[in-house]
Design a protein around this motif. Structure first.
Motif, short mmCIF file in Angstrom:
data_model
loop_
_atom_site.label_atom_id
_atom_site.label_comp_id
_atom_site.label_asym_id
_atom_site.label_seq_id
_atom_site.Cartn_x
_atom_site.Cartn_y
_atom_site.Cartn_z
N SER A 95 0.81 -1.21 0.00
CA SER A 95 0.00 0.00 0.00
C SER A 95 0.85 1.27 0.00
O SER A 95 0.32 2.36 -0.13
CB SER A 95 -0.94 0.00 1.21
N LEU A 96 2.16 1.14 0.15
CA LEU A 96 3.04 2.30 0.08
C LEU A 96 3.08 2.86 -1.33
O LEU A 96 3.12 2.12 -2.30
CB LEU A 96 4.48 1.91 0.45
N LYS A 97 3.06 4.17 -1.43
CA LYS A 97 3.25 4.82 -2.72
C LYS A 97 4.36 5.84 -2.52
O LYS A 97 4.20 6.80 -1.78
CB LYS A 97 1.97 5.48 -3.19
N ILE A 98 5.48 5.57 -3.16
CA ILE A 98 6.67 6.38 -2.98
C ILE A 98 7.00 7.08 -4.29
O ILE A 98 6.88 6.50 -5.36
CB ILE A 98 7.87 5.51 -2.54
N GLY A 99 7.43 8.33 -4.18
CA GLY A 99 7.87 9.07 -5.35
C GLY A 99 9.07 9.91 -4.99
O GLY A 99 9.43 10.05 -3.82
N TYR A 100 9.71 10.44 -6.01
CA TYR A 100 10.82 11.36 -5.75
C TYR A 100 10.82 12.45 -6.81
O TYR A 100 10.23 12.30 -7.88
CB TYR A 100 12.17 10.65 -5.70
N VAL A 101 11.46 13.57 -6.48
CA VAL A 101 11.61 14.67 -7.42
C VAL A 101 13.07 15.10 -7.46
O VAL A 101 13.79 14.97 -6.48
CB VAL A 101 10.72 15.88 -7.04
N ASP A 102 13.47 15.59 -8.59
CA ASP A 102 14.81 16.14 -8.78
C ASP A 102 14.66 17.67 -8.79
O ASP A 102 14.33 18.26 -9.81
CB ASP A 102 15.40 15.63 -10.08
N LYS A 157 5.11 23.34 -1.81
CA LYS A 157 3.64 23.38 -1.74
C LYS A 157 3.02 22.55 -2.86
O LYS A 157 2.04 21.83 -2.64
CB LYS A 157 3.15 24.83 -1.80
N VAL A 158 3.57 22.64 -4.06
CA VAL A 158 3.05 21.86 -5.19
C VAL A 158 3.28 20.37 -4.96
O VAL A 158 2.39 19.56 -5.22
CB VAL A 158 3.69 22.32 -6.53
N VAL A 159 4.45 20.00 -4.44
CA VAL A 159 4.74 18.59 -4.14
C VAL A 159 3.76 18.07 -3.10
O VAL A 159 3.23 16.96 -3.23
CB VAL A 159 6.20 18.40 -3.65
N GLN A 160 3.50 18.87 -2.07
CA GLN A 160 2.55 18.45 -1.05
C GLN A 160 1.16 18.23 -1.64
O GLN A 160 0.47 17.27 -1.31
CB GLN A 160 2.49 19.47 0.09
N LYS A 161 0.78 19.12 -2.54
CA LYS A 161 -0.54 19.00 -3.18
C LYS A 161 -0.60 17.73 -4.04
O LYS A 161 -1.58 16.99 -3.98
CB LYS A 161 -0.82 20.25 -4.02
N ILE A 162 0.44 17.48 -4.81
CA ILE A 162 0.49 16.26 -5.63
C ILE A 162 0.43 15.04 -4.73
O ILE A 162 -0.29 14.08 -5.00
CB ILE A 162 1.77 16.24 -6.51
N THR A 218 2.58 8.09 -0.09
CA THR A 218 2.95 7.92 1.30
C THR A 218 4.12 8.84 1.63
O THR A 218 4.16 9.45 2.69
CB THR A 218 3.35 6.45 1.59
N ILE A 219 5.05 8.92 0.66
CA ILE A 219 6.23 9.75 0.86
C ILE A 219 6.77 10.17 -0.51
O ILE A 219 6.71 9.42 -1.47
CB ILE A 219 7.32 8.98 1.67
N ILE A 220 7.28 11.41 -0.57
CA ILE A 220 7.95 11.91 -1.76
C ILE A 220 9.30 12.44 -1.30
O ILE A 220 9.37 13.29 -0.42
CB ILE A 220 7.15 13.02 -2.47
N LEU A 221 10.36 11.92 -1.88
CA LEU A 221 11.72 12.27 -1.49
C LEU A 221 12.36 13.18 -2.53
O LEU A 221 11.92 13.24 -3.67
CB LEU A 221 12.56 10.99 -1.36
N GLU A 222 13.43 13.85 -2.11
CA GLU A 222 14.21 14.65 -3.03
C GLU A 222 15.39 13.80 -3.52
O GLU A 222 16.13 13.25 -2.71
CB GLU A 222 14.73 15.92 -2.36
N ARG A 223 15.56 13.70 -4.80
CA ARG A 223 16.57 12.81 -5.39
C ARG A 223 17.99 13.16 -4.95
O ARG A 223 18.74 12.29 -4.57
CB ARG A 223 16.49 12.84 -6.90
N GLY A 224 18.36 14.40 -4.98
CA GLY A 224 19.75 14.79 -4.73
C GLY A 224 20.25 14.53 -3.32
O GLY A 224 21.41 14.21 -3.13
N ASN A 225 19.40 14.67 -2.32
CA ASN A 225 19.88 14.62 -0.94
C ASN A 225 19.81 13.24 -0.31
O ASN A 225 20.71 12.83 0.41
CB ASN A 225 19.10 15.60 -0.06
N THR A 226 18.73 12.52 -0.53
CA THR A 226 18.54 11.30 0.24
C THR A 226 18.41 10.05 -0.60
O THR A 226 18.53 8.96 -0.07
CB THR A 226 17.28 11.42 1.12
N VAL A 227 18.14 10.16 -1.87
CA VAL A 227 17.90 8.99 -2.69
C VAL A 227 19.17 8.65 -3.47
O VAL A 227 19.61 9.42 -4.31
CB VAL A 227 16.71 9.23 -3.67
#
Length: 183
Positions: A36-43, A140-145, A152-161
């Motif tokens: 049921s986890l839905k994980i995404g990331y952004v650069d 704010k846009v990421v939170q809305k998406i 469940t969680i959206i991570l930032e690619r550069g720092n933690t992924v």
């Protein structure tokens, strides 16, 4: 005594079975939770470079840099002119005139270095302010998406992924949504 030892073994066996059963149940619940986890990331760097607002901010910063570079070149040329004048006519000048020109040359050199440092600091501050403004809007846009699409969680690619499948990259979606919002 034998019965006590036997009872302890039976009790130990029962505890092992109970522990094993609870581990299996826990593992099963973890598997269903993981499904049921839905994980995404952004650069974020990519968004800063490719979004309309990011491109606009970089263009404005480039214009500021070009303007300051022109001013710096003019100041350098002025100093070079004084230096050439001192080198060519310094021996023919009166002592007071030569001293005055030498002092002007040193003063303008110091002023140029201070100005160069100030410009560098100001450009860094402007870049940081522009970046911070855009990033706060992006959050704010990421939170809305995330809320709309049930992440469940959206991570930032550069720092933690360190690695992530492209299938969970929502950077392009973020750029599109952010550009639409800025229109």
């Amino acid at each position: 005594m034998r019965t006590l030892k036997y009872k302890l073994q039976v009790t130990s066996y029962k505890l092992q079975v109970i522990f094993l059963a609870s581990c299996i149940l826990h593992l099963a619940s973890c598997i269903s939770f993981a499904e049921s986890l839905k994980i995404g990331y952004v650069d974020i760097q990519k968004v800063l470079n490719q979004s309309t607002a990011g491109k606009s901010a970089m263009e404005k910063l480039k214009k500021d840099i070009e303007k300051e570079t022109t001013i710096l070149k003019e100041k350098e040329e002025d100093i070079k002119r004084i230096e050439d004048e001192l080198n060519k006519q310094g021996l023919m000048m009166k002592d007071t005139e030569r001293d005055r020109k030498s002092e002007e040359y040193r003063r303008k050199g110091r002023d140029l270095e201070r100005y160069r440092e100030d410009v560098k600091r100001d450009i860094m501050i402007k870049e940081r302010e522009m970046t911070d403004k855009i990033v706060s809007e992006l959050v704010k846009v990421v939170q809305k998406i995330g809320q709309e699409e049930g992440f469940t969680i959206i991570l930032e690619r550069g720092n933690t992924v360190l690695f992530a499948s492209d299938s969970i990259d929502i950077t392009e979606k973020l750029i599109k949504r952010y550009d639409e919002q800025k229109r």
